[in-house]
Design an enzyme around this catalytic site. Structure first.
Site, PDB file in Angstrom:
ATOM      1  N   GLY A 123       0.686  -1.314   0.072  1.00 60.16           N
ATOM      2  CA  GLY A 123      -0.073   0.025  -0.069  1.00 60.16           C
ATOM      3  C   GLY A 123       0.762   1.405  -0.084  1.00 60.16           C
ATOM      4  N   PRO A 167       4.975  -5.264  -0.381  1.00 55.90           N
ATOM      5  CA  PRO A 167       5.014  -3.941  -1.350  1.00 55.90           C
ATOM      6  C   PRO A 167       4.899  -4.457  -2.858  1.00 55.90           C
ATOM      7  CG  PRO A 167       6.960  -4.354  -0.740  1.00 55.90           C
ATOM      8  CD  PRO A 167       6.401  -5.107  -0.106  1.00 55.90           C
ATOM      9  N   GLY A 168       4.146  -3.586  -3.732  1.00 54.23           N
ATOM     10  CA  GLY A 168       4.028  -3.809  -4.953  1.00 54.23           C
ATOM     11  C   GLY A 168       4.328  -2.598  -5.781  1.00 54.23           C
ATOM     12  N   ARG A 169       3.422  -1.650  -5.754  1.00 55.13           N
ATOM     13  CA  ARG A 169       3.677  -0.738  -6.280  1.00 55.13           C
ATOM     14  C   ARG A 169       4.996   0.177  -6.013  1.00 55.13           C
ATOM     15  NH1 ARG A 169      -1.152   2.347  -7.925  1.00 55.13           N
ATOM     16  NH2 ARG A 169      -2.001   0.966  -6.393  1.00 55.13           N
ATOM     17  N   ARG A 207      -5.375   1.679 -16.071  1.00 59.87           N
ATOM     18  CA  ARG A 207      -5.554   2.417 -14.863  1.00 59.87           C
ATOM     19  C   ARG A 207      -6.157   3.893 -15.143  1.00 59.87           C
ATOM     20  NH1 ARG A 207      -2.334   4.403 -11.744  1.00 59.87           N
ATOM     21  NH2 ARG A 207      -3.341   3.543  -9.673  1.00 59.87           N
ATOM     22  N   TYR A 220      -9.516   3.844 -13.127  1.00 62.93           N
ATOM     23  CA  TYR A 220      -9.710   4.696 -11.745  1.00 62.93           C
ATOM     24  C   TYR A 220      -9.665   6.138 -12.002  1.00 62.93           C
ATOM     25  CZ  TYR A 220      -7.638   0.151 -10.478  1.00 62.93           C
ATOM     26  OH  TYR A 220      -7.350  -1.377 -10.493  1.00 62.93           O
ATOM     27  N   CYS A 276     -12.721   0.526 -29.025  1.00 61.05           N
ATOM     28  CA  CYS A 276     -13.960   0.831 -29.378  1.00 61.05           C
ATOM     29  C   CYS A 276     -14.650   1.131 -28.027  1.00 61.05           C
ATOM     30  CB  CYS A 276     -14.828   0.015 -30.062  1.00 61.05           C
ATOM     31  SG  CYS A 276     -14.874  -1.635 -29.636  1.00 61.05           S
ATOM     32  N   TYR A 298       0.607  -2.574 -12.120  1.00 60.26           N
ATOM     33  CA  TYR A 298      -0.744  -2.803 -12.549  1.00 60.26           C
ATOM     34  C   TYR A 298      -0.827  -2.292 -13.986  1.00 60.26           C
ATOM     35  CZ  TYR A 298      -1.053  -3.368  -7.495  1.00 60.26           C
ATOM     36  OH  TYR A 298      -0.750  -3.914  -6.242  1.00 60.26           O
TER      37      TYR A 298
HETATM   38  N1  LLP Z   1      -1.137  -7.196  -0.417  1.00 61.36           N
HETATM   39  C1  LLP Z   1      -2.323  -7.255  -0.655  1.00 61.36           C
HETATM   40  C2  LLP Z   1      -3.148  -8.355   0.225  1.00 61.36           C
HETATM   41  C3  LLP Z   1      -2.889  -6.504  -1.454  1.00 61.36           C
HETATM   42  O1  LLP Z   1      -4.382  -6.793  -1.966  1.00 61.36           O
HETATM   43  C4  LLP Z   1      -2.412  -5.689  -2.436  1.00 61.36           C
HETATM   44  C5  LLP Z   1      -2.935  -4.842  -3.522  1.00 61.36           C
HETATM   45  C6  LLP Z   1      -0.921  -5.490  -2.097  1.00 61.36           C
HETATM   46  C7  LLP Z   1      -0.347  -6.344  -1.123  1.00 61.36           C
HETATM   47  C8  LLP Z   1       0.220  -4.556  -2.818  1.00 61.36           C
HETATM   48  O2  LLP Z   1      -0.409  -3.397  -2.820  1.00 61.36           O
HETATM   49  P1  LLP Z   1       0.534  -2.238  -3.252  1.00 61.36           P
HETATM   50  O3  LLP Z   1       1.967  -2.260  -2.465  1.00 61.36           O
HETATM   51  O4  LLP Z   1       0.815  -2.357  -4.684  1.00 61.36           O
HETATM   52  O5  LLP Z   1      -0.185  -0.894  -3.048  1.00 61.36           O
HETATM   53  N2  LLP Z   1      -4.966  -2.293  -9.481  1.00 61.36           N
HETATM   54  C9  LLP Z   1      -4.932  -1.253  -8.863  1.00 61.36           C
HETATM   55  C10 LLP Z   1      -4.325  -1.696  -7.501  1.00 61.36           C
HETATM   56  C11 LLP Z   1      -5.150  -2.808  -6.764  1.00 61.36           C
HETATM   57  C12 LLP Z   1      -4.286  -3.257  -5.491  1.00 61.36           C
HETATM   58  C13 LLP Z   1      -4.750  -4.414  -5.232  1.00 61.36           C
HETATM   59  N3  LLP Z   1      -4.036  -5.061  -3.821  1.00 61.36           N
HETATM   60  C14 LLP Z   1      -4.311   0.120  -9.224  1.00 61.36           C
HETATM   61  O6  LLP Z   1      -3.879  -0.091 -10.363  1.00 61.36           O
HETATM   62  O7  LLP Z   1      -3.773   1.006  -8.574  1.00 61.36           O
END
Ligand code: LLP
Length: 399
Positions: free
Chosen positions: A224, A259-261, A297, A301, A326, A355
């Protein structure tokens, strides 16, 4: 970076990732957490390209997975089993079975019924399932409602009381071993307080469980952490770690995060070429070869991504940047001030590493694009562009 050169070499649309940037982000996070034992489990959903996973594995990351497919990707590139977490609000029996057989670190449970399924399947396999429970702390992450997950309005996790009941049940089961606790309150969070508040609620539960002889070893704060897309002020990582640590005094837990993003978002750009411009007297449109199926995205969003037109900065006026799909929602930007463009000009859409490709599709029978990694100044293809035969392969077998 030589985007024009890459566009020429690999074609467009194209994702380009800077692996050195990923390394820096990872190291910054580890540094912020260095006062404690920590395990960074990269959220595979953000960008699941095998080369990205392999790169992160080599840095020492584990993986947070939300499907057995993602677990298999992690295993495929050699991520250690004891660093893989399987989360997700609805896991199928066959997925649970494989996760147990593969002996990954833990399965993160999101409901009482799911715990019963896991217990049953573990019993059938003659195993003891290591589990954690995703707690929904009912905290507003103050982010886009579509990517907020920590409120009771959201489908994720279980409330504190149910979690406690589940831990007691798990402790008394011959086939469950509760080792972790988890919360993830949302994505693209740029404020500290929601993280602090969630850590407080969850750590209170950990202390409560400790008094019941339930010993939690992994304290997973989810992902997050937000990044800068436009002009957002992002978190100071030291403050972030302290907001969590201040709640962990006296607890011998491994701080786990997902962490992802944060790791990959700003490592990636999406390159797309101008096909045409048109102006209907009211509105100017820049029509490019990329589309919402490649990077969804903005249309999903209303997300903002910076856009640069390589080599041009004159004749500025507002334009919508749109793709060939389209749908009226097929846009990358609306009313963005941009220079006048010509056929074949290259647009760089920034902050596209998370994403982006993972949410792409073949909608309109468009080929999913190629991906390239840059590491130490060298470029390397890490995914070939789909070809028409790939796209019809599974149907052609059945015709
Ligand atoms: N852990 C869990 C349980 C999650 O559901 C998620 C993301 C993460 C970690 C990683 O979150 P991050 O660090 O990336 O914020 N498609 C959307 C984002 C969806 C996130 C879903 N869960 C976008 O493009 O903003």
């Amino acid at each position: 970076m030589q985007y024009n050169k890459l566009a020429k070499k690999y074609g467009t649309p194209l994702y380009v990732y800077d692996f050195n940037h990923i390394t820096n982000q990872f190291n910054q996070l580890k540094e912020a957490f260095k006062a404690r034992k920590s395990l960074v489990c990269y959220a595979v959903k953000a960008n699941s390209n095998l080369s990205v996973l392999k790169h992160l594995k080599e840095l020492g990351a584990g993986c947070d997975c939300v499907s057995i497919g993602e677990v298999k990707r992690a295993l495929y590139v050699g991520v250690a089993k004891y660093k893989i977490i399987f989360s997700g609000v609805g896991k199928r029996d066959d997925e649970i079975k494989i996760a147990l057989q593969e002996d990954i670190l833990m399965i993160n449970l999101e409901s009482e019924e799911e715990m019963e399924r896991v217990e049953l399947i573990a019993k059938e396999l003659g195993l003891k399932a290591r589990i954690s429970i995703r707690v929904n702390p009912n905290i507003d992450a103050k982010t886009h409602p579509y990517i907020s997950t920590g409120l009771h309005d959201n489908k994720f996790g279980v409330d504190i009381d149910s979690a406690k009941r589940m831990y007691i049940k798990a402790k008394n089961s011959n086939h469950l071993e509760p080792i972790g606790i988890h919360s993830h309150i949302g994505s693209q969070i740029t404020e500290l307080e929601p993280f602090r508040a969630a850590a407080r609620v969850v750590s209170d539960l950990v202390r409560n469980l400790k008094s019941l002889n339930i010993d939690i070893k992994f304290f997973d704060v989810g992902g997050g952490v937000g990044i800068q897309y436009k002009d957002e002020k992002t978190l100071d990582l030291y403050d972030y770690s302290q907001a969590i640590f201040e709640n962990l005094t006296g607890l011998d837990v491994t701080l786990t995060c997902e962490p992802g993003r944060f790791l990959v978002g700003n490592s990636g750009v999406f390159l797309t070429k101008v096909l045409y411009e048109k102006n209907n007297g009211k509105k100017r449109f820049i029509i490019v070869d990329g589309a919402m199926n490649d990077l969804g995205r903005p249309s999903l969003y209303g997300a903002y991504h910076k856009i640069e037109v390589i080599g041009r900065n004159e004749d500025l006026s507002k334009a919508d940047v749109v793709g060939p799909v389209c749908e009226s929602t097929d846009f990358f930007a609306k009313d963005r001030v941009l220079p006048l463009t010509k056929h074949d000009d290259l647009l760089v859409i920034k902050s596209a590493g998370a994403y982006g490709f993972t949410m792409s599709s073949n909608y309109n029978t468009r080929a999913r694009v190629a991906e390239v990694a840059i590491k130490d100044g060298q470029d390397k293809l890490i995914r070939e562009r789909d070809c028409f035969e790939d796209m019809i392969k599974e149907e052609a077998k059945c015709i």
